[in-house]
Design an enzyme around this catalytic site. Structure first.
Site, short mmCIF file in Angstrom:
data_model
loop_
_atom_site.label_atom_id
_atom_site.label_comp_id
_atom_site.label_asym_id
_atom_site.label_seq_id
_atom_site.Cartn_x
_atom_site.Cartn_y
_atom_site.Cartn_z
N GLU A 1 -18.35 19.32 -9.68
CA GLU A 1 -18.42 18.30 -10.43
C GLU A 1 -17.43 17.34 -9.70
O GLU A 1 -17.82 15.93 -9.90
CB GLU A 1 -17.85 18.34 -11.81
CG GLU A 1 -19.01 19.34 -12.80
CD GLU A 1 -20.28 18.53 -12.85
OE1 GLU A 1 -20.22 17.25 -12.74
OE2 GLU A 1 -21.08 19.15 -13.42
N TRP B 1 -26.49 14.84 -9.02
CA TRP B 1 -25.94 16.39 -9.36
C TRP B 1 -27.01 17.32 -8.25
O TRP B 1 -26.52 18.27 -7.93
CB TRP B 1 -26.17 16.75 -10.84
CG TRP B 1 -25.86 18.24 -10.92
CD1 TRP B 1 -26.79 19.28 -11.44
CD2 TRP B 1 -24.60 19.06 -10.60
NE1 TRP B 1 -26.04 20.34 -11.67
CE2 TRP B 1 -24.84 20.28 -11.03
CE3 TRP B 1 -23.46 18.47 -10.17
CZ2 TRP B 1 -23.89 21.17 -10.80
CZ3 TRP B 1 -22.45 19.53 -10.11
CH2 TRP B 1 -22.59 21.11 -10.49
N TYR C 1 -31.64 25.86 -12.51
CA TYR C 1 -30.19 25.76 -12.92
C TYR C 1 -30.15 25.17 -14.48
O TYR C 1 -29.46 26.04 -15.22
CB TYR C 1 -29.60 24.44 -12.30
CG TYR C 1 -28.13 23.83 -12.60
CD1 TYR C 1 -27.17 24.79 -12.62
CD2 TYR C 1 -28.32 22.73 -13.33
CE1 TYR C 1 -26.19 24.17 -12.93
CE2 TYR C 1 -27.23 22.10 -13.93
CZ TYR C 1 -25.85 22.81 -13.64
OH TYR C 1 -24.99 22.47 -14.38
#
Length: 187
Positions: A40, A48, A18
């Site tokens: 988000e 995350w 990522y």
């Protein structure tokens, strides 16, 4: 020789992938901007990596993040999402995804695209910070404060300044790659 990377991603293959391919890359495509908005907002209060590991489950559960479909989810669909163990089953966040899809389309109508609207908060170009250690990166800025305030005024949910700053980092409105990270100059 291995390339230098931001310290936050090291040691997890998914995180590193990522980091290397997506994080901080400027996104102008409305569909991708909406995907990150959903992810988000679900991340609020969580890590995350938790969301990243569930990303494909979210994609499947939320019709490939198609905001046109999500905006019309009925209570049966919302109830089925709340039973889906593959995503974060938070009633307020699921409802926020529907609300945000509706508001997203209103912004598109007003500005021509969500991209045009959102990139206006950084004058159309990424803010390049000189982060030496990711722990020193800000969690909010004047820009994320302004974006959060405007989104809330428009009826968006789960868009506090900290969430919006993480969003800005993810979609490349801010480049917070550490100065010695190979991606810092590439982006």
């Amino acid at each position: 020789m291995e390339k230098q990377k931001c310290a936050w991603c090291k040691g997890d293959a998914l995180y590193e992938q990522y980091h290397d391919s997506e994080w901080g890359v400027p996104v102008k495509d409305d569909a991708t901007l909406f995907e990150f908005l959903v992810l988000e907002t679900f991340q609020a209060g969580l890590s995350w990596i938790t969301i990243l590991r569930k990303r494909e489950n979210f994609r499947e559960a939320f019709d490939s993040f198609d905001y046109r479909k999500i905006a019309h989810y009925n209570q049966d669909k919302i109830d089925s999402l709340l039973q889906d163990a593959g995503i974060v089953r938070n009633k307020l966040k699921v409802q926020a995804a529907v609300t945000n899809a509706q508001r997203f389309m209103e912004v598109q109508e007003e500005f021509g695209s969500f991209s045009k609207y959102i990139w206006g908060f950084v004058d159309g170009k990424p803010i390049k910070n000189k982060v030496e250690n990711y722990k020193e990166a800000p969690s909010t800025t004047a820009e994320s404060d302004a974006l959060s305030k405007d989104l809330k005024k428009r009826g968006f949910k789960f868009v506090g300044s900290t969430v919006m700053y993480a969003y800005m980092q993810a979609v490349g409105m801010v480049n917070d790659h550490e100065v010695d990270c190979f991606r810092n100059e590439e982006i």
